[in-house]
Design an enzyme around this catalytic site. Structure first.
Site, PDB file in Angstrom:
ATOM      1  N   ASP A 332       0.711  -1.211   0.067  1.00 30.34           N
ATOM      2  CA  ASP A 332       0.130  -0.078   0.008  1.00 30.34           C
ATOM      3  C   ASP A 332       0.739   1.136   0.065  1.00 30.34           C
ATOM      4  OD1 ASP A 332      -2.368  -1.369  -0.181  1.00 30.34           O
ATOM      5  OD2 ASP A 332      -2.752  -1.316   1.957  1.00 30.34           O
ATOM      6  N   LYS A 460     -12.321   6.508   2.998  1.00 26.71           N
ATOM      7  CA  LYS A 460     -12.026   5.303   3.472  1.00 26.71           C
ATOM      8  C   LYS A 460     -11.208   4.742   4.393  1.00 26.71           C
ATOM      9  CE  LYS A 460     -11.044   1.078   0.147  1.00 26.71           C
ATOM     10  NZ  LYS A 460     -11.650  -0.004   1.229  1.00 26.71           N
TER      11      LYS A 460
END
Ligand SMILES: Nc1ncnc2c1ncn2[C@@H]1O[C@H](COP(=O)(O)OP(=O)(O)OP(=O)(O)O)[C@@H](O)[C@H]1O
Ligand SMILES: Nc1ccn([C@H]2C[C@H](O)[C@@H](COP(=O)(O)O)O2)c(=O)n1
Length: 708
Positions: A332, A460
């Site tokens: 990520d 998110k």
């Protein structure tokens, strides 16, 4: 959070200061599930408040788990001890992989062992994200799992309402090369059914993203389950394992979110008087794999000092150094390296990132496309991305001082700036990380603004990302765009300015309120506001002193004078008239100058008043002079007052506003008049929506963002 169609970031110059980041998404959702599966209550602190954690909380509540909010980032979860309270439920899990995968496994085992049936679905992108490897593993165990649309993808039906025996004797084989979340899901779920014997998981293929498994194993231990790990091939959950609540657990700040601020410290010149970026709540002892982004950022030249629970980042090598790195361990955070690569001295290659293809979006394709929009040369493969910065080495981000071509002057459409950078509209693909990464492009050496589409997708994992970014970034005031809306009373300036500001995510300055506050404060101090008294120089001096020491505070929708809410009092017609009189006093105008200039904050400002375009922000890129006939304005004011239950006589209102117009237009200092470069908008025959659309059209016409 910016819930607007797009957010324009002005070119940024420097950064410095302290940030506290929201809790880790990976830890938050694992902890919530573990707490729900445990025996006893768990107090969870520093929990991430975001779309993905909300999805998990909603799902657990729908399953009958009692969860009480105990603070802004704290909940108390009443563990259900692995017993189902609800036998049938349909759960919508948005695009939260950290909810979909673990819940699939836990519910499949419980539904099979206890007789229940659940349906799990998400947004369309979730239905394109593979889950077949986990489904296969659960079917090996004897769990009825059905893929409702496409084999191997959600939505899923789990269980059939009947009790079935679980096949736990043989090792459960699962692939590890698509997503490590499948193994995490099994590790979180299988302790629920390990009462009668050891349960073994074997990897059928090599495991990727191992650090995420370390988080899982670490948290399992916090909840009383120790897993025996043989290399990365075999995991054994001992017979008799069961979850017990640790009582209280705090979630670390998110290491992936930290990557943007680590990169910021490495890219931005320090704001004078600061010592780089300090990040609290996460440090080198973090259990999150993405903390190893620190190593990658150091390779690129970042100067990072780490403590257990804090980091300090300063710019080190500049330009940054190009790297060639296997990023399998930081999937990520590695996206942030792709944007750092835009500031590097050569070509950067990020390898072993195939998992990017099956994340919130196809991240390899997205990062390649958007880096190209900015002028970079990008090559992409099945599992790598190679980025050459816009036309070779970057020379350095803006250092402060005056922006080219007159500060916030717009650039030409499709403009290519120095060093080959292009002014870009960044698509974000409903992917929070794409949005956060590309905000860092606003430090481009060409000093071009960057447009981020759909900025609310950061919700998110980091709803206040842009607010946090702006709190530590600086740029010369003239680069922060200002839209001025001047005009006579009741022309609709305030209404128009507020709408435009909220559409663009800009700050709002209602300068009339400042003069109204002076009038109100004078009245409260027994200081006369009659025109006759104000003509006395000593009295005018006193009024200026009062304006200079105004104790005023603005909170959303409210104005406070000396700690008292004066929002309503300020809107009275008498307050407007008093404001008009005191505003003619030059000492008052001088005293309010800095206060007004200080409203110019990132990412931009909409200012309404009488002299915004002529005196306060003469360099503003858009100045609107708003008018309507006096009769129309009187009618609007009449309607406005009556709707608030305030009695009003139309003829009196007309006379008052004409008197106010005359005074505001004819005073010596900063009279109301259109700036020479103002555009005139007569809204006598336009409704509010049409007026707003007109101004936004003008504003967008002045921007050079490509339409995609
Ligand atoms: N284009 C428009 N068409 C019709 N009504 C409007 C329009 N714009 C604003 N109004 C209405 O007119 C009234 C006055 O608007 P607003 O308070 O925004 O004016 P203003 O110029 O800011 O006034 P002031 O200078 O006195 O603060 C409000 O009730 C508002 O809803
Ligand atoms: N920039 C400004 C704003 C306002 N005033 C004065 C003149 C107005 O009549 C009065 C009240 O303003 P309103 O709240 O009605 O916009 O304040 C000014 O001189 N300069």
């Amino acid at each position: 959070m910016y819930s607007i169609p797009s957010l324009d970031l002005p070119p940024l110059a420097t950064a410095g200061g302290r940030v506290r980041l929201p809790g880790s998404k990976s830890i938050s959702n694992r902890v919530l599930l573990l707490a729900a599966l445990s025996e006893g209550p768990t107090q969870v602190d520093d929990l991430l408040d975001s779309d993905d954690t909300r999805v998990m909380l909603d799902a657990l509540r729908a399953l009958g788990c009692q969860i009480d909010t105990t603070g802004p980032q704290s909940v108390r979860v009443q563990g259900m001890g692995g017993r189902l309270a609800v036998r049938e439920a349909a759960l919508f899990l948005g695009n939260a992989g950290t909810a979909m995968r673990p819940l699939t496994a836990a519910l499949a085992l419980m539904a099979t062992a206890q007789g229940a049936r659940f349906e799990l679905s998400g947004v369309p992108r979730m239905h394109e994200r593979p889950i077949g490897d986990l489904v296969d593993a659960l079917r090996q165990l004897g769990c009825p799992v059905q893929c409702l649309h496409n084999e191997g993808y959600p939505p899923l039906r789990i269980g059939d309402g009947q009790v079935h025996p679980l096949r736990l004797d043989a090792p459960i084989r699962v692939r590890g090369d698509v997503s490590s979340q499948f193994l995490t899901a099994l590790l979180l779920a299988l302790p629920l059914v390990a009462q009668h014997g050891d349960v073994v998981i074997e990897m059928a293929t090599e495991l990727i993203s191992k650090p995420y498994i370390e988080i899982t194993l670490n948290l399992l231990e916090r909840f009383g389950v120790r897993v025996q790990r043989d290399g990365w091939d075999r995991f054994t959950i001992a017979r008799g394992s069961r979850y017990t609540s640790p009582g209280r657990i705090a979630v670390e700040a998110d290491a992936s979110s930290a990557s943007y601020f680590i990169a910021l410290g490495a890219i931005a010149a320090p704001t004078p008087g600061t010592d780089g970026i300090a990040i609290d709540g996460i440090g080198l002892s973090s259990i999150q794999g993405d903390i190893r982004f620190v190593e990658a950022a150091r390779l690129m030249g970042a100067d990072i000092v780490g403590e257990d629970n804090a980091l300090r980042v300063r710019r080190g090598a500049w330009p940054l150094k190009a790297i060639d790195l296997d990023c399998n361990h930081i999937p990520d955070a590695a996206m942030t390296l792709a944007v750092m690569a835009l500031y590097a001295d050569g070509t950067t290659t990020l390898r072993n990132i195939a998992s990017w293809r099956v994340k919130e979006t196809d991240r390899i394709a997205a990062m390649a496309t958007e880096c190209r929009q900015l002028g970079a040369t990008v090559e992409e493969g099945a599992d790598f991305i190679r980025i050459t910065p816009p036309r070779g080495p970057a020379a350095g981000p803006p250092q402060g001082g005056t922006a080219p071509s007159g500060g916030s002057e717009p650039h030409e459409v499709g403009s290519v700036g120095a060093h080959g950078w292009r002014q870009a509209t960044i698509h974000t693909y409903d992917d929070h990380r794409v949005a956060m990464c590309f905000s860092l492009a606003a430090f481009n050496p060409a000093q071009l603004p960057v447009r981020i589409d759909d900025p609310k997708c950061v919700g998110k994992t980091f709803p206040d990302y842009f607010e946090t970014l702006f709190s530590v970034c600086r740029t010369p005031a003239e680069r922060i765009p200002v839209i001025c809306i001047d005009g006579p009373t009741a022309s609709g300036k305030g209404t128009l300015a507020a709408e435009v500001a909220s559409t663009l995510g800009y700050h709002l300055l209602d300068s009339g309120a400042l003069y109204r506050l002076v009038g109100l404060a004078a009245e409260r101090e027994g200081l006369s506001t009659t025109e006759a008294d104000l003509r006395d120089p000593a009295h005018a001096e006193r009024m200026g002193e009062l304006a200079a020491r105004l104790d005023v505070r603005f909170t959303p929708g409210k104005t406070w004078l000396e700690g008292e809410d004066v929002t309503e009092a300020l809107r009275a017609e008498a307050a407007g008239m008093a404001a008009s009189r005191v505003s003619a006093v030059p000492q008052v105008r001088a005293a309010l100058l800095d206060l007004q200039l200080n409203f110019r904050h990132l990412p931009g400002l909409v200012a309404d008043g009488r002299d915004m375009g002529t005196v306060i922000f003469p360099g503003a890129p858009l100045k609107v002079y708003l008018t309507a006939s006096a009769e129309q304005r009187a009618l609007r004011r009449h309607k406005q007052l009556i709707s608030k239950g305030i009695p009003a006589i139309l003829a009196d209102l007309l006379a008052d506003l004409q008197a106010r117009d005359a005074r505001d237009m004819n005073r010596t200092h900063a009279p109301l008049k259109p700036a020479e470069d103002a555009v005139l908008l007569d809204n006598s025959h336009l409704d509010i929506e049409q007026s707003v659309a007109r101004v936004l059209d003008w504003w967008h016409g002045k921007q050079a963002f490509p339409v995609r």
